[in-house]
Design a protein around this motif. Structure first.
Motif, PDB file in Angstrom:
ATOM      1  N   ASP A 107       0.830  -1.212   0.000  1.00  0.00           N
ATOM      2  CA  ASP A 107       0.000   0.000   0.000  1.00  0.00           C
ATOM      3  C   ASP A 107       0.864   1.262   0.000  1.00  0.00           C
ATOM      4  O   ASP A 107       0.613   2.221   0.723  1.00  0.00           O
ATOM      5  N   LEU A 108       1.879   1.250  -0.848  1.00  0.00           N
ATOM      6  CA  LEU A 108       2.796   2.375  -0.945  1.00  0.00           C
ATOM      7  C   LEU A 108       2.307   3.390  -1.973  1.00  0.00           C
ATOM      8  O   LEU A 108       1.619   3.047  -2.929  1.00  0.00           O
ATOM      9  N   THR A 109       2.701   4.641  -1.780  1.00  0.00           N
ATOM     10  CA  THR A 109       2.420   5.673  -2.777  1.00  0.00           C
ATOM     11  C   THR A 109       3.527   5.681  -3.834  1.00  0.00           C
ATOM     12  O   THR A 109       3.250   5.707  -5.035  1.00  0.00           O
ATOM     13  N   VAL A 110       4.763   5.676  -3.376  1.00  0.00           N
ATOM     14  CA  VAL A 110       5.914   5.720  -4.275  1.00  0.00           C
ATOM     15  C   VAL A 110       6.959   4.712  -3.818  1.00  0.00           C
ATOM     16  O   VAL A 110       7.287   4.657  -2.627  1.00  0.00           O
ATOM     17  N   ALA A 111       7.472   3.927  -4.747  1.00  0.00           N
ATOM     18  CA  ALA A 111       8.604   3.045  -4.481  1.00  0.00           C
ATOM     19  C   ALA A 111       9.729   3.423  -5.431  1.00  0.00           C
ATOM     20  O   ALA A 111       9.519   3.496  -6.644  1.00  0.00           O
ATOM     21  N   VAL A 112      10.904   3.686  -4.885  1.00  0.00           N
ATOM     22  CA  VAL A 112      12.064   4.087  -5.684  1.00  0.00           C
ATOM     23  C   VAL A 112      13.123   2.993  -5.590  1.00  0.00           C
ATOM     24  O   VAL A 112      13.496   2.578  -4.487  1.00  0.00           O
ATOM     25  N   LEU A 113      13.597   2.552  -6.736  1.00  0.00           N
ATOM     26  CA  LEU A 113      14.640   1.541  -6.802  1.00  0.00           C
ATOM     27  C   LEU A 113      15.974   2.201  -7.140  1.00  0.00           C
ATOM     28  O   LEU A 113      16.099   2.883  -8.162  1.00  0.00           O
ATOM     29  N   LEU A 114      16.952   2.001  -6.270  1.00  0.00           N
ATOM     30  CA  LEU A 114      18.319   2.473  -6.508  1.00  0.00           C
ATOM     31  C   LEU A 114      19.199   1.244  -6.707  1.00  0.00           C
ATOM     32  O   LEU A 114      19.526   0.539  -5.754  1.00  0.00           O
ATOM     33  N   ALA A 115      19.541   0.962  -7.932  1.00  0.00           N
ATOM     34  CA  ALA A 115      20.279  -0.264  -8.233  1.00  0.00           C
ATOM     35  C   ALA A 115      21.058  -0.087  -9.530  1.00  0.00           C
ATOM     36  O   ALA A 115      20.837   0.854 -10.285  1.00  0.00           O
ATOM     37  N   GLY A 116      21.976  -1.035  -9.759  1.00  0.00           N
ATOM     38  CA  GLY A 116      22.691  -1.059 -11.024  1.00  0.00           C
ATOM     39  C   GLY A 116      24.196  -0.945 -10.905  1.00  0.00           C
ATOM     40  O   GLY A 116      24.932  -1.503 -11.724  1.00  0.00           O
ATOM     41  N   VAL A 117      24.678  -0.227  -9.895  1.00  0.00           N
ATOM     42  CA  VAL A 117      26.124  -0.060  -9.759  1.00  0.00           C
ATOM     43  C   VAL A 117      26.807  -1.411  -9.577  1.00  0.00           C
ATOM     44  O   VAL A 117      27.810  -1.725 -10.233  1.00  0.00           O
ATOM     45  N   VAL A 148       9.478   4.062  -9.433  1.00  0.00           N
ATOM     46  CA  VAL A 148      10.553   4.827 -10.047  1.00  0.00           C
ATOM     47  C   VAL A 148      11.832   3.996 -10.045  1.00  0.00           C
ATOM     48  O   VAL A 148      12.243   3.470  -9.004  1.00  0.00           O
ATOM     49  N   VAL A 149      12.432   3.873 -11.203  1.00  0.00           N
ATOM     50  CA  VAL A 149      13.749   3.253 -11.318  1.00  0.00           C
ATOM     51  C   VAL A 149      14.743   4.373 -11.598  1.00  0.00           C
ATOM     52  O   VAL A 149      14.683   5.010 -12.655  1.00  0.00           O
ATOM     53  N   ALA A 185       9.267   1.426 -19.914  1.00  0.00           N
ATOM     54  CA  ALA A 185       8.359   1.843 -20.986  1.00  0.00           C
ATOM     55  C   ALA A 185       7.280   0.798 -21.243  1.00  0.00           C
ATOM     56  O   ALA A 185       6.177   1.138 -21.690  1.00  0.00           O
ATOM     57  N   GLU A 186       7.583  -0.443 -20.952  1.00  0.00           N
ATOM     58  CA  GLU A 186       6.634  -1.525 -21.190  1.00  0.00           C
ATOM     59  C   GLU A 186       5.637  -1.704 -20.048  1.00  0.00           C
ATOM     60  O   GLU A 186       4.718  -2.526 -20.156  1.00  0.00           O
ATOM     61  N   ARG A 187       5.792  -0.930 -18.975  1.00  0.00           N
ATOM     62  CA  ARG A 187       4.964  -1.138 -17.785  1.00  0.00           C
ATOM     63  C   ARG A 187       4.322   0.171 -17.359  1.00  0.00           C
ATOM     64  O   ARG A 187       5.016   1.069 -16.856  1.00  0.00           O
ATOM     65  N   PRO A 188       3.011   0.297 -17.509  1.00  0.00           N
ATOM     66  CA  PRO A 188       2.321   1.507 -17.050  1.00  0.00           C
ATOM     67  C   PRO A 188       2.548   1.712 -15.557  1.00  0.00           C
ATOM     68  O   PRO A 188       2.517   0.775 -14.770  1.00  0.00           O
ATOM     69  N   GLY A 189       2.785   2.931 -15.176  1.00  0.00           N
ATOM     70  CA  GLY A 189       3.015   3.221 -13.764  1.00  0.00           C
ATOM     71  C   GLY A 189       4.468   3.150 -13.361  1.00  0.00           C
ATOM     72  O   GLY A 189       4.818   3.521 -12.239  1.00  0.00           O
ATOM     73  N   ALA A 190       5.340   2.676 -14.261  1.00  0.00           N
ATOM     74  CA  ALA A 190       6.771   2.623 -13.970  1.00  0.00           C
ATOM     75  C   ALA A 190       7.479   3.743 -14.714  1.00  0.00           C
ATOM     76  O   ALA A 190       7.182   4.023 -15.869  1.00  0.00           O
ATOM     77  N   LEU A 191       8.414   4.379 -14.052  1.00  0.00           N
ATOM     78  CA  LEU A 191       9.108   5.536 -14.615  1.00  0.00           C
ATOM     79  C   LEU A 191      10.604   5.392 -14.407  1.00  0.00           C
ATOM     80  O   LEU A 191      11.068   5.192 -13.276  1.00  0.00           O
ATOM     81  N   ASP A 227      11.904  16.154  -9.121  1.00  0.00           N
ATOM     82  CA  ASP A 227      11.523  17.013 -10.241  1.00  0.00           C
ATOM     83  C   ASP A 227      10.723  16.255 -11.301  1.00  0.00           C
ATOM     84  O   ASP A 227       9.997  16.874 -12.090  1.00  0.00           O
ATOM     85  N   HIS A 228      10.876  14.924 -11.337  1.00  0.00           N
ATOM     86  CA  HIS A 228      10.221  14.127 -12.357  1.00  0.00           C
ATOM     87  C   HIS A 228       9.108  13.224 -11.814  1.00  0.00           C
ATOM     88  O   HIS A 228       8.454  12.528 -12.592  1.00  0.00           O
ATOM     89  N   LEU A 229       8.916  13.223 -10.516  1.00  0.00           N
ATOM     90  CA  LEU A 229       7.845  12.407  -9.926  1.00  0.00           C
ATOM     91  C   LEU A 229       6.476  12.983 -10.276  1.00  0.00           C
ATOM     92  O   LEU A 229       6.302  14.205 -10.271  1.00  0.00           O
ATOM     93  N   PRO A 230       5.505  12.135 -10.577  1.00  0.00           N
ATOM     94  CA  PRO A 230       4.150  12.641 -10.852  1.00  0.00           C
ATOM     95  C   PRO A 230       3.601  13.489  -9.708  1.00  0.00           C
ATOM     96  O   PRO A 230       2.848  14.438  -9.947  1.00  0.00           O
TER      97      PRO A 230
END
Length: 235
Positions: A107-117, A148-149, A185-191, A227-230
């Motif tokens: 039941d989250l409003t925003v989930a941000v993923l910090l990954a890749g390094v 958000v990724v 881009a393939e998933r609505p709601g993902a940015l 700055d880019h969050l809905p």
């Protein structure tokens, strides 16, 4: 990259592993809040990922990415924000998928993923990254209204890394970021929000290990994401 440069990359990689003294994760609570509780419906924020989600470079999560983003959202929306941080130093997308993600709230409003390094450092392929990232984003989409990724931080700006190694890691990061854009881009709601273009990287951006952000660096990164969050996008 020119194959003739790979021995240099290998040697610089060995040097970096021996010389860079990575700061420990943030201590203290992994949950918190920001804003006036009388300001309306609370925004529920979760930050999931690798060492930056774990708060390496600062003493407390409130000074890291989660607390900085929570305060920014609260200031821009006049809504209270509750946040949680689930991160692990050294975590790849595979570990996030199977070990960290199950611990995340719902039941989250925003989930941000910090990954890749760590996927870049571990030489994981774009195909491997895509498989794990897609699964993580799909699960986050079940738990949060907005997913958000964050793009991989710009290796070219890391003062702790030698030049040839920086260029090599940057090329690998670009390939993973391209895959991230496709996944979102393939998933609505993902940015997907690129980090290289929104990070005003300067001498004060990095902590003393010259690899992770400082409190100021985390704040500027969080503001760039906001700055880019809905919920908070600048007009």
């Amino acid at each position: 990259m020119n194959p003739l440069l790979m021995p240099i990359v290998a040697a610089q990689g060995i040097w970096a592993r021996k010389s860079i003294k990575i700061l420990p994760p943030a201590a203290g609570p992994t949950t918190g809040s920001a804003g006036d509780t009388a300001g309306g419906t609370a925004v529920r924020l979760a930050v999931l990922g690798e060492s930056t989600a774990a708060g390496c470079g600062v003493d407390a999560h409130d000074d890291g990415f989660p607390g900085s983003l929570a305060r920014t959202i609260a200031e821009r929306t006049d809504r209270p924000v509750t946040w949680e941080a689930i991160g692990q130093d050294g975590a790849t997308a595979r570990r996030i998928r199977y070990k960290l993600l199950p611990r995340l709230g719902e039941d989250l409003t925003v989930a941000v993923l910090l990954a890749g390094v760590n996927d870049v450092l571990g030489r994981r392929s774009p195909a491997q990254w895509t498989e794990d990232l897609g699964a993580v984003v799909d699960e986050l989409g079940k738990r949060a209204e907005h997913v958000v990724v964050a793009g991989i931080p710009p290796f070219m700006a890391f003062p702790s890394l030698p030049g040839t190694l920086r260029r090599y890691l940057s090329q690998r990061a670009e390939a993973l970021d391209a895959a991230s854009r496709r996944v979102c881009a393939e998933r609505p709601g993902a940015l997907w929000i690129g980090s290289a273009d929104i990070m005003p990287v300067g001498p004060d951006f990095f902590s003393e290990d010259r690899f992770h952000p400082s409190a100021y660096g985390y704040l500027r990164w969080a503001q760039g994401i906001a700055d880019h969050l809905p919920l908070t996008a600048a007009a």
